[in-house]
Design a protein around this motif. Sequence first.
Motif, PDB file in Angstrom:
ATOM      1  N   MET A   1       0.837  -1.170   0.000  1.00 19.66           N
ATOM      2  CA  MET A   1       0.000   0.000   0.000  1.00 19.66           C
ATOM      3  C   MET A   1       0.889   1.243   0.000  1.00 19.66           C
ATOM      4  SD  MET A   1      -2.748   1.147   2.867  1.00 19.66           S
ATOM      5  CE  MET A   1      -2.341   2.700   3.571  1.00 19.66           C
ATOM      6  N   THR A   2       0.481   2.235  -0.699  1.00 15.48           N
ATOM      7  CA  THR A   2       1.198   3.498  -0.733  1.00 15.48           C
ATOM      8  C   THR A   2       0.425   4.515   0.087  1.00 15.48           C
ATOM      9  OG1 THR A   2       2.003   3.009  -2.940  1.00 15.48           O
ATOM     10  CG2 THR A   2       2.099   5.291  -2.226  1.00 15.48           C
ATOM     11  N   LEU A   3       1.159   5.281   0.875  1.00 11.77           N
ATOM     12  CA  LEU A   3       0.556   6.292   1.722  1.00 11.77           C
ATOM     13  C   LEU A   3       1.355   7.576   1.562  1.00 11.77           C
ATOM     14  CD1 LEU A   3      -1.433   7.033   4.073  1.00 11.77           C
ATOM     15  CD2 LEU A   3       0.370   6.281   5.625  1.00 11.77           C
ATOM     16  N   HIS A  18      17.284  10.966  11.388  1.00 15.34           N
ATOM     17  CA  HIS A  18      17.037   9.719  12.121  1.00 15.34           C
ATOM     18  C   HIS A  18      17.263   8.509  11.220  1.00 15.34           C
ATOM     19  CE1 HIS A  18      15.254   7.229  15.253  1.00 15.34           C
ATOM     20  NE2 HIS A  18      14.467   6.691  14.344  1.00 15.34           N
ATOM     21  N   CYS A  19      16.757   8.568  10.010  1.00 12.95           N
ATOM     22  CA  CYS A  19      16.914   7.458   9.065  1.00 12.95           C
ATOM     23  C   CYS A  19      18.378   7.244   8.697  1.00 12.95           C
ATOM     24  CB  CYS A  19      16.092   7.713   7.802  1.00 12.95           C
ATOM     25  SG  CYS A  19      14.320   7.633   8.070  1.00 12.95           S
ATOM     26  N   LYS A  24      18.321   3.238   7.701  1.00 11.28           N
ATOM     27  CA  LYS A  24      17.054   2.668   7.248  1.00 11.28           C
ATOM     28  C   LYS A  24      16.376   3.670   6.336  1.00 11.28           C
ATOM     29  CE  LYS A  24      16.031  -0.215  11.262  1.00 11.28           C
ATOM     30  NZ  LYS A  24      15.007  -0.563  12.245  1.00 11.28           N
ATOM     31  N   THR A  25      15.478   3.176   5.512  1.00 11.09           N
ATOM     32  CA  THR A  25      14.720   4.071   4.645  1.00 11.09           C
ATOM     33  C   THR A  25      13.610   4.734   5.446  1.00 11.09           C
ATOM     34  OG1 THR A  25      13.131   2.390   3.969  1.00 11.09           O
ATOM     35  CG2 THR A  25      15.161   2.549   2.670  1.00 11.09           C
ATOM     36  N   LYS A  26      13.071   5.798   4.889  1.00 10.25           N
ATOM     37  CA  LYS A  26      11.952   6.484   5.540  1.00 10.25           C
ATOM     38  C   LYS A  26      10.772   5.532   5.666  1.00 10.25           C
ATOM     39  CE  LYS A  26      13.106  11.078   3.800  1.00 10.25           C
ATOM     40  NZ  LYS A  26      12.663  12.172   2.928  1.00 10.25           N
ATOM     41  N   SER A  27      10.546   4.737   4.648  1.00 10.56           N
ATOM     42  CA  SER A  27       9.428   3.785   4.672  1.00 10.56           C
ATOM     43  C   SER A  27       9.577   2.786   5.810  1.00 10.56           C
ATOM     44  CB  SER A  27       9.327   3.042   3.344  1.00 10.56           C
ATOM     45  OG  SER A  27       8.955   3.913   2.315  1.00 10.56           O
ATOM     46  N   GLN A  28      10.791   2.276   6.001  1.00 10.85           N
ATOM     47  CA  GLN A  28      11.012   1.304   7.076  1.00 10.85           C
ATOM     48  C   GLN A  28      10.754   1.936   8.446  1.00 10.85           C
ATOM     49  OE1 GLN A  28      15.074   0.367   6.023  1.00 10.85           O
ATOM     50  NE2 GLN A  28      14.504  -1.704   5.347  1.00 10.85           N
ATOM     51  N   ASP A  35       3.409   0.653  13.207  1.00  9.65           N
ATOM     52  CA  ASP A  35       3.143  -0.684  13.765  1.00  9.65           C
ATOM     53  C   ASP A  35       3.220  -0.647  15.294  1.00  9.65           C
ATOM     54  OD1 ASP A  35       2.682  -3.516  13.635  1.00  9.65           O
ATOM     55  OD2 ASP A  35       4.825  -3.811  14.006  1.00  9.65           O
ATOM     56  N   ASN A  36       4.258  -0.022  15.836  1.00 11.05           N
ATOM     57  CA  ASN A  36       4.402   0.081  17.294  1.00 11.05           C
ATOM     58  C   ASN A  36       3.261   0.887  17.905  1.00 11.05           C
ATOM     59  OD1 ASN A  36       6.772  -1.404  17.364  1.00 11.05           O
ATOM     60  ND2 ASN A  36       8.069   0.394  17.224  1.00 11.05           N
TER      61      ASN A  36
END
Length: 90
Positions: A1-3, A18-19, A24-28, A35-36
């Motif tokens: 899904m794209t957001l 931060h990334c 890590k990528t922004k998506s990750q 999720d958290n």
Amino acid sequence: MTLTVRLPAQIEQALEVHCAALRKTKSQVVTELIDNHLRGTQPRSNRPYLSARQVGLIGCYASSAPARTPAKAPDYKARVRKAIRAKHAR
């Protein structure tokens, strides 16, 4: 899904830093945060108990009382009475 999300420049810059720090990528990063949040949990490194345990603040001191005997607080009231009676004894 794209957001698609519109972020203020300050937040976007903080996210990029931060990334980069986490490699890590922004998506990750955003996926993990969402999720958290939905699970109602925090990342493990931010849990106060785990942080205190890692630096040795929890479980680092043992009681001086034997394991099977409950520790008793000193009876200060009795000590004070005894000292006053000894002082004023004739």
